[in-house]
Motif scaffolding. Structure first.
Motif, PDB file in Angstrom:
ATOM      1  N   ILE A  99       0.744  -1.229   0.078  1.00 50.50           N
ATOM      2  CA  ILE A  99      -0.028  -0.028   0.094  1.00 50.50           C
ATOM      3  C   ILE A  99       0.864   1.191   0.096  1.00 50.50           C
ATOM      4  N   ALA A 100       1.964   1.238   0.692  1.00 50.18           N
ATOM      5  CA  ALA A 100       2.916   2.410   0.928  1.00 50.18           C
ATOM      6  C   ALA A 100       3.470   2.588  -0.534  1.00 50.18           C
ATOM      7  N   ILE A 101       4.008   1.401  -0.960  1.00 50.75           N
ATOM      8  CA  ILE A 101       4.558   1.528  -2.459  1.00 50.75           C
ATOM      9  C   ILE A 101       3.609   2.086  -3.536  1.00 50.75           C
ATOM     10  N   ALA A 102       2.297   1.531  -3.469  1.00 52.52           N
ATOM     11  CA  ALA A 102       1.072   2.227  -4.222  1.00 52.52           C
ATOM     12  C   ALA A 102       0.972   3.580  -4.166  1.00 52.52           C
ATOM     13  N   ALA A 103       0.853   4.112  -3.084  1.00 54.58           N
ATOM     14  CA  ALA A 103       0.594   5.442  -2.432  1.00 54.58           C
ATOM     15  C   ALA A 103       1.731   6.321  -3.304  1.00 54.58           C
ATOM     16  N   PHE A 104       2.988   5.805  -3.262  1.00 54.22           N
ATOM     17  CA  PHE A 104       4.340   6.517  -3.619  1.00 54.22           C
ATOM     18  C   PHE A 104       4.202   6.665  -5.334  1.00 54.22           C
ATOM     19  N   ILE A 105       3.878   5.478  -5.464  1.00 58.17           N
ATOM     20  CA  ILE A 105       3.849   5.456  -7.058  1.00 58.17           C
ATOM     21  C   ILE A 105       2.572   6.221  -7.600  1.00 58.17           C
ATOM     22  N   CYS A 106       1.491   6.230  -7.256  1.00 55.98           N
ATOM     23  CA  CYS A 106       0.370   7.211  -7.456  1.00 55.98           C
ATOM     24  C   CYS A 106       0.511   8.708  -7.201  1.00 55.98           C
ATOM     25  N   VAL A 107       1.267   8.955  -6.357  1.00 60.97           N
ATOM     26  CA  VAL A 107       1.577  10.483  -6.028  1.00 60.97           C
ATOM     27  C   VAL A 107       2.710  10.537  -6.956  1.00 60.97           C
ATOM     28  N   SER A 108       3.467   9.938  -7.396  1.00 56.72           N
ATOM     29  CA  SER A 108       4.737  10.313  -7.990  1.00 56.72           C
ATOM     30  C   SER A 108       4.575  10.441  -9.542  1.00 56.72           C
ATOM     31  N   THR A 109       3.363   9.612 -10.010  1.00 60.01           N
ATOM     32  CA  THR A 109       2.888   9.720 -11.460  1.00 60.01           C
ATOM     33  C   THR A 109       1.628  10.605 -11.404  1.00 60.01           C
ATOM     34  N   ASN A 110       1.376  11.377 -10.517  1.00 58.86           N
ATOM     35  CA  ASN A 110       0.101  12.213 -10.387  1.00 58.86           C
ATOM     36  C   ASN A 110      -1.259  11.444 -10.734  1.00 58.86           C
ATOM     37  N   HIS A 111      -1.506  10.232 -10.219  1.00 57.83           N
ATOM     38  CA  HIS A 111      -2.426   9.588 -10.444  1.00 57.83           C
ATOM     39  C   HIS A 111      -3.133   9.074  -8.959  1.00 57.83           C
ATOM     40  N   LEU A 112      -3.216  10.182  -8.131  1.00 60.20           N
ATOM     41  CA  LEU A 112      -3.629   9.895  -6.823  1.00 60.20           C
ATOM     42  C   LEU A 112      -5.035   9.410  -6.683  1.00 60.20           C
TER      43      LEU A 112
END
Length: 178
Positions: A99-112
């Motif tokens: 979940i933490a990795i998914a949050a990081f990826i979603c925020v980093s790729t601007n797909h929150l």
């Protein structure tokens, strides 16, 4: 007719599971309910909090009442439960890490906006090993429904409303029925 005594640790383990479900079920309810704008928002948020509090209080009462039980466990059973608890910790830790990795990826790729359904996929997937570990077949249903719901939402709903995915219905319905 033989009578089986349930050890204190087994009762406390079950109560701990109820506390987990109360906390995370209420958290998921809050995530799902937050998107509602009408009269139902305060009603549903109050209802979900009430259910969570009742489950929590019931689990604490179960723990307190378990004091009178013995803690005699056959060595084989004690080893088995230690292994189960270790695997539960591993599964839960991996879920949190993913979940933490998914949050990081979603925020980093601007797909929150995709974070909630991706998180629902991760949460759903964690029920599969738990079903086998604790021998609770309904967890297969829980995992399947969460994964299907998250996938359907990501494939069919407009991006703006995805963040209000109501997975709490699946969690409360399938996990409080046994």
């Amino acid at each position: 007719m033989s009578q089986t005594t349930i050890p204190r640790t087994a009762v406390r383990g079950t109560a701990s599971g109820v506390i987990f479900m109360a906390f995370f079920g209420t958290l998921w309810a809050g995530i799902g309910i937050r998107g509602m704008q009408g009269w139902e928002f305060p009603v549903l948020i109050t209802l979900s909090l009430l259910i969570g509090v009742i489950l929590f209080i019931s689990a604490i009462a179960l723990i307190k009442n378990s004091r009178q039980l013995t803690n005699e466990v056959i060595k084989k059973d004690g080893d088995r439960w230690r292994k189960k608890n270790r695997w539960f910790g591993i599964i839960f830790s991996l879920e949190g890490l993913f979940i933490a990795i998914a949050a990081f990826i979603c925020v980093s790729t601007n797909h929150l906006n995709l974070f909630v359904p991706v998180m629902a996929l991760i949460v759903g997937a964690h029920f599969f090993p738990l079903a086998s570990l604790f021998q609770v077949p309904i967890y297969y249903v829980t995992g399947t429904l969460l994964c299907l719901l998250a996938t359907i939402v990501m494939l069919t709903f407009p991006v703006k409303i995805i963040k209000y995915l109501p997975d709490y219905n699946v969690l409360f319905t399938t996990n409080n029925s046994h």
